[in-house]
Motif scaffolding. Structure first.
Motif, PDB file in Angstrom:
ATOM      1  N   THR A  20       0.804  -1.195   0.000  1.00 29.86           N
ATOM      2  CA  THR A  20       0.000   0.000   0.000  1.00 29.86           C
ATOM      3  C   THR A  20       0.832   1.236   0.000  1.00 29.86           C
ATOM      4  OG1 THR A  20      -1.017  -1.261   1.692  1.00 29.86           O
ATOM      5  CG2 THR A  20      -2.191   0.616   0.934  1.00 29.86           C
ATOM      6  N   MET A  21       0.907   1.950  -1.083  1.00 26.96           N
ATOM      7  CA  MET A  21       1.670   3.170  -1.138  1.00 26.96           C
ATOM      8  C   MET A  21       0.802   4.279  -0.670  1.00 26.96           C
ATOM      9  SD  MET A  21       3.920   3.395  -4.445  1.00 26.96           S
ATOM     10  CE  MET A  21       3.975   5.119  -4.219  1.00 26.96           C
ATOM     11  N   GLU A 274     -15.915  -3.968 -14.033  1.00 27.70           N
ATOM     12  CA  GLU A 274     -15.327  -3.414 -12.812  1.00 27.70           C
ATOM     13  C   GLU A 274     -14.178  -4.288 -12.327  1.00 27.70           C
ATOM     14  OE1 GLU A 274     -19.456  -1.406 -11.110  1.00 27.70           O
ATOM     15  OE2 GLU A 274     -18.594  -3.160 -10.089  1.00 27.70           O
ATOM     16  N   TRP A 275     -13.006  -3.700 -12.244  1.00 28.64           N
ATOM     17  CA  TRP A 275     -11.791  -4.398 -11.850  1.00 28.64           C
ATOM     18  C   TRP A 275     -11.506  -4.105 -10.376  1.00 28.64           C
ATOM     19  CZ3 TRP A 275      -8.411  -6.954 -15.554  1.00 28.64           C
ATOM     20  CH2 TRP A 275      -8.973  -7.018 -16.836  1.00 28.64           C
ATOM     21  N   GLY A 276     -11.781  -5.078  -9.519  1.00 25.33           N
ATOM     22  CA  GLY A 276     -11.610  -4.875  -8.085  1.00 25.33           C
ATOM     23  C   GLY A 276     -10.157  -4.918  -7.655  1.00 25.33           C
ATOM     24  N   ALA A 277      -9.829  -4.064  -6.679  1.00 26.35           N
ATOM     25  CA  ALA A 277      -8.467  -4.025  -6.152  1.00 26.35           C
ATOM     26  C   ALA A 277      -8.174  -5.268  -5.317  1.00 26.35           C
ATOM     27  CB  ALA A 277      -8.283  -2.776  -5.294  1.00 26.35           C
ATOM     28  N   VAL A 278      -6.975  -5.818  -5.470  1.00 25.39           N
ATOM     29  CA  VAL A 278      -6.539  -6.950  -4.661  1.00 25.39           C
ATOM     30  C   VAL A 278      -5.275  -6.600  -3.871  1.00 25.39           C
ATOM     31  CG1 VAL A 278      -7.570  -8.700  -6.132  1.00 25.39           C
ATOM     32  CG2 VAL A 278      -5.247  -7.915  -6.614  1.00 25.39           C
ATOM     33  N   ALA A 279      -4.640  -5.480  -4.197  1.00 25.00           N
ATOM     34  CA  ALA A 279      -3.442  -5.022  -3.493  1.00 25.00           C
ATOM     35  C   ALA A 279      -3.264  -3.531  -3.760  1.00 25.00           C
ATOM     36  CB  ALA A 279      -2.208  -5.801  -3.941  1.00 25.00           C
ATOM     37  N   GLY A 280      -2.510  -2.885  -2.885  1.00 26.86           N
ATOM     38  CA  GLY A 280      -2.269  -1.458  -3.058  1.00 26.86           C
ATOM     39  C   GLY A 280      -1.035  -1.024  -2.304  1.00 26.86           C
ATOM     40  N   MET A 281      -0.482   0.127  -2.672  1.00 22.15           N
ATOM     41  CA  MET A 281       0.697   0.626  -1.972  1.00 22.15           C
ATOM     42  C   MET A 281       0.701   2.144  -1.933  1.00 22.15           C
ATOM     43  SD  MET A 281       4.754  -0.113  -2.608  1.00 22.15           S
ATOM     44  CE  MET A 281       4.911  -1.352  -1.330  1.00 22.15           C
ATOM     45  N   VAL A 282       1.097   2.694  -0.778  1.00 23.07           N
ATOM     46  CA  VAL A 282       1.233   4.139  -0.615  1.00 23.07           C
ATOM     47  C   VAL A 282       2.541   4.421   0.107  1.00 23.07           C
ATOM     48  CG1 VAL A 282      -1.249   4.575  -0.573  1.00 23.07           C
ATOM     49  CG2 VAL A 282      -0.045   4.068   1.537  1.00 23.07           C
ATOM     50  N   ALA A 283       2.965   5.676   0.161  1.00 27.07           N
ATOM     51  CA  ALA A 283       4.210   6.031   0.830  1.00 27.07           C
ATOM     52  C   ALA A 283       4.018   6.107   2.342  1.00 27.07           C
ATOM     53  CB  ALA A 283       4.716   7.366   0.294  1.00 27.07           C
ATOM     54  N   PRO A 284       5.040   5.763   3.135  1.00 21.06           N
ATOM     55  CA  PRO A 284       4.937   5.792   4.599  1.00 21.06           C
ATOM     56  C   PRO A 284       4.511   7.158   5.145  1.00 21.06           C
ATOM     57  CG  PRO A 284       6.905   4.618   3.939  1.00 21.06           C
ATOM     58  CD  PRO A 284       6.336   5.245   2.686  1.00 21.06           C
ATOM     59  N   PHE A 303       0.753   9.784  -4.076  1.00 21.08           N
ATOM     60  CA  PHE A 303       0.589   8.876  -5.209  1.00 21.08           C
ATOM     61  C   PHE A 303       0.355   7.479  -4.639  1.00 21.08           C
ATOM     62  CE2 PHE A 303       5.045   8.951  -4.117  1.00 21.08           C
ATOM     63  CZ  PHE A 303       5.398   7.611  -4.099  1.00 21.08           C
ATOM     64  N   GLY A 304      -0.360   6.663  -5.388  1.00 20.05           N
ATOM     65  CA  GLY A 304      -0.640   5.307  -4.931  1.00 20.05           C
ATOM     66  C   GLY A 304      -0.751   4.351  -6.103  1.00 20.05           C
ATOM     67  N   ILE A 305      -0.537   3.071  -5.817  1.00 17.99           N
ATOM     68  CA  ILE A 305      -0.568   2.037  -6.853  1.00 17.99           C
ATOM     69  C   ILE A 305      -1.549   0.943  -6.446  1.00 17.99           C
ATOM     70  CG2 ILE A 305       0.808   0.448  -8.236  1.00 17.99           C
ATOM     71  CD1 ILE A 305       3.307   1.954  -7.119  1.00 17.99           C
ATOM     72  N   LEU A 306      -2.332   0.491  -7.403  1.00 18.37           N
ATOM     73  CA  LEU A 306      -3.283  -0.592  -7.173  1.00 18.37           C
ATOM     74  C   LEU A 306      -3.007  -1.753  -8.120  1.00 18.37           C
ATOM     75  CD1 LEU A 306      -6.786   1.152  -6.977  1.00 18.37           C
ATOM     76  CD2 LEU A 306      -5.624  -0.049  -5.123  1.00 18.37           C
ATOM     77  N   ARG A 307      -3.219  -2.964  -7.629  1.00 14.96           N
ATOM     78  CA  ARG A 307      -3.265  -4.126  -8.503  1.00 14.96           C
ATOM     79  C   ARG A 307      -4.715  -4.580  -8.530  1.00 14.96           C
ATOM     80  NH1 ARG A 307       0.090  -7.352 -10.833  1.00 14.96           N
ATOM     81  NH2 ARG A 307       1.875  -6.537  -9.685  1.00 14.96           N
ATOM     82  N   VAL A 308      -5.246  -4.787  -9.730  1.00 11.77           N
ATOM     83  CA  VAL A 308      -6.650  -5.167  -9.871  1.00 11.77           C
ATOM     84  C   VAL A 308      -6.780  -6.532 -10.522  1.00 11.77           C
ATOM     85  CG1 VAL A 308      -7.439  -2.770  -9.983  1.00 11.77           C
ATOM     86  CG2 VAL A 308      -6.809  -3.962 -12.104  1.00 11.77           C
ATOM     87  N   ALA A 309      -7.975  -7.134 -10.389  1.00 13.08           N
ATOM     88  CA  ALA A 309      -8.215  -8.471 -10.926  1.00 13.08           C
ATOM     89  C   ALA A 309      -9.271  -8.435 -12.017  1.00 13.08           C
ATOM     90  CB  ALA A 309      -8.661  -9.403  -9.797  1.00 13.08           C
TER      91      ALA A 309
END
Length: 437
Positions: A20-21, A274-284, A303-309
């Motif tokens: 999670t970013m 609809e592509w559901g999130a399965v992971a994410g990242m965020v900055a500390p 900023f943040g990053i998502l992985r979707v399925a």
């Protein structure tokens, strides 16, 4: 954009360990992981007293200490791995979102952001930075976009500028850029624009919206399942948690099925589902510091990053389905960002959240609240809440690339700013790409 932050909340359903970013601006719901007590085992040998947040899962690892800006830039793969293990993202519940929920979802409306500490003559003249609640219009990027280079928002228009952060650092603040109005993309969207999408999520029991962009996955070329957005669209900041039921709908309303009050169906509005999130990242810094209702130094890492399925359960990637992805240009020399185009789905007045809007902003200016952190890019775009997380595009070697995302904006909707993507953002994406395959 809302009077303070533009983050719209993306929802995530059941729980799953994710990277999670944390996003750095206001506009997102206040659901970030609570900051925990300092620990001696901080990754990268950090010495800061503040912690970056701890997991609330039984048996979780001890929390890490909040790294300084310089320490964070030097984080290794193992450091990011330790950080990722402190974070948990719940996978979105399939079928949770229906058209009525989406139409009623709100852009978050936090309070005004803090002003930079530059001389009055150099500061933007608009109201304090507000965090966008909807991402800016995303730029067409099927494979290699052919449109002209997007103008870069005025958050960081000049090169250099102060201590810390290299091209992204500096304490200089430029005058507020000239106002540029966002315009809706004609229906149906050109294929390259299908990388842009609408993000839905829940903060508590309230439904919210943001924006996002399909970005290239370094470890999986041609088969990316990654979406770039703002941290506040994923996490509530200091004392908060990750949002739930975070879901991405690429090319939302490309056909115009729900424009101007039309009663289209969910299938009409979502050509790729609809592509559901399965992971994410965020900055500390986001989880440890962010006030979700105000912009501040944390916005410089928003900023943040998502992985979707894939919604049909197949192995076909998001990039393959929509027909392209956008590479991220990290540490882009400011003098080479001649202009930027911002994309997103602004939902606060005068917008309704149904249209993919874009702003041809010209060369971005600079905006900074903390000279030790990357100086943000700033434009005169008039986006509103809901366009948070939307992509900022420019061209590199004749190809369209992403250089930022909508983070904060003025309460009078006369400017927007996004984070400068330096080593920190690059290392986060590289880790996320390799680790969560």
């Amino acid at each position: 954009m809302s009077s303070i932050s533009r983050a719209t909340r993306a929802a995530l359903g059941a729980s799953v360990v994710a990277l999670t970013m944390v996003v750095a601006t206001a506009c997102g719901p206040d659901n970030s992981d609570p900051a925990a007590a300092p620990t001696a085992g901080a990754p990268g040998g950090t010495t800061a007293a503040a912690t970056a947040g701890a997991t609330d899962k039984p048996g979780g690892l001890p929390p890490i200490k909040l790294p300084t800006a310089d320490e964070l830039k030097k984080w290794s793969f193992d450091d990011w791995d330790k950080w990722a293990q402190q974070n948990v993202v719940s996978p979105a519940v399939k079928g949770f979102w229906d058209l009525q929920k989406i139409l009623k979802a709100k852009p978050y409306k936090p309070g005004p952001g803090s002003q930079p500490t530059a001389p009055a003559t150099a500061q933007p003249t608009s109201a304090a930075p507000a965090q966008p609640t909807t991402p800016p219009p995303a730029q067409p990027t099927a494979a290699q976009p052919t449109t002209a280079a997007p103008t870069q928002p005025g958050g960081s228009g000049a090169t250099g500028g102060g201590t810390g952060g290299g091209n992204g650092g500096g304490s200089q603040n430029d005058p507020q850029p000239k106002l540029v109005e966002m315009k809706p993309l004609p229906h149906p969207f050109a294929k390259p624009a299908h990388v842009n999408g609408k993000l839905f999520f829940q903060d508590g029991k309230q439904d919210y919206v943001c924006s996002g962009t399909v970005v290239s996955d370094p470890a999986n070329p041609g088969k990316s399942n990654l979406v770039w957005t703002a941290s506040h669209c994923l996490h509530g900041g200091k004392g908060g948690k990750y949002h739930t039921n975070i879901t991405f709908a690429p090319a939302f309303n490309s056909s115009g099925a729900v424009s101007a009050g039309k009663q289209g169906t969910l299938a009409d509005a979502e050509p790729y589902g609809e592509w559901g999130a399965v992971a994410g990242m965020v900055a500390p810094q986001w989880t440890a510091e962010a006030d979700p209702e105000n912009g501040g130094p944390w916005s410089q890492y928003d900023f943040g990053i998502l992985r979707v399925a894939n919604p049909d359960g197949s192995a076909k990637s998001l990039e393959e389905v929509v027909g392209g992805s956008v590479p991220v240009w990290f540490n882009a020399p400011r003098e080479q960002i001649a202009s930027v185009s911002t994309y997103g789905y602004p939902a606060a007045k005068p917008f309704d959240g149904m249209e993919l809007e874009h702003c041809e902003a010209g060369k971005p200016a600079r905006r900074s609240m903390d000279p030790s952190r990357p100086t943000m890019l700033m434009t005169g775009c008039n986006g509103s809440g809901g366009d948070s997380g939307g992509g900022w595009f420019t061209t590199k070697d004749g190809k369209q690339v992403l250089v930022s995302d909508t983070s904060i904006g003025g309460s009078d909707n006369t400017w927007e700013a996004g984070p400068y993507l330096d080593d920190v953002a690059q290392h986060a994406l590289e880790y996320f790409s390799k680790k969560s395959k």
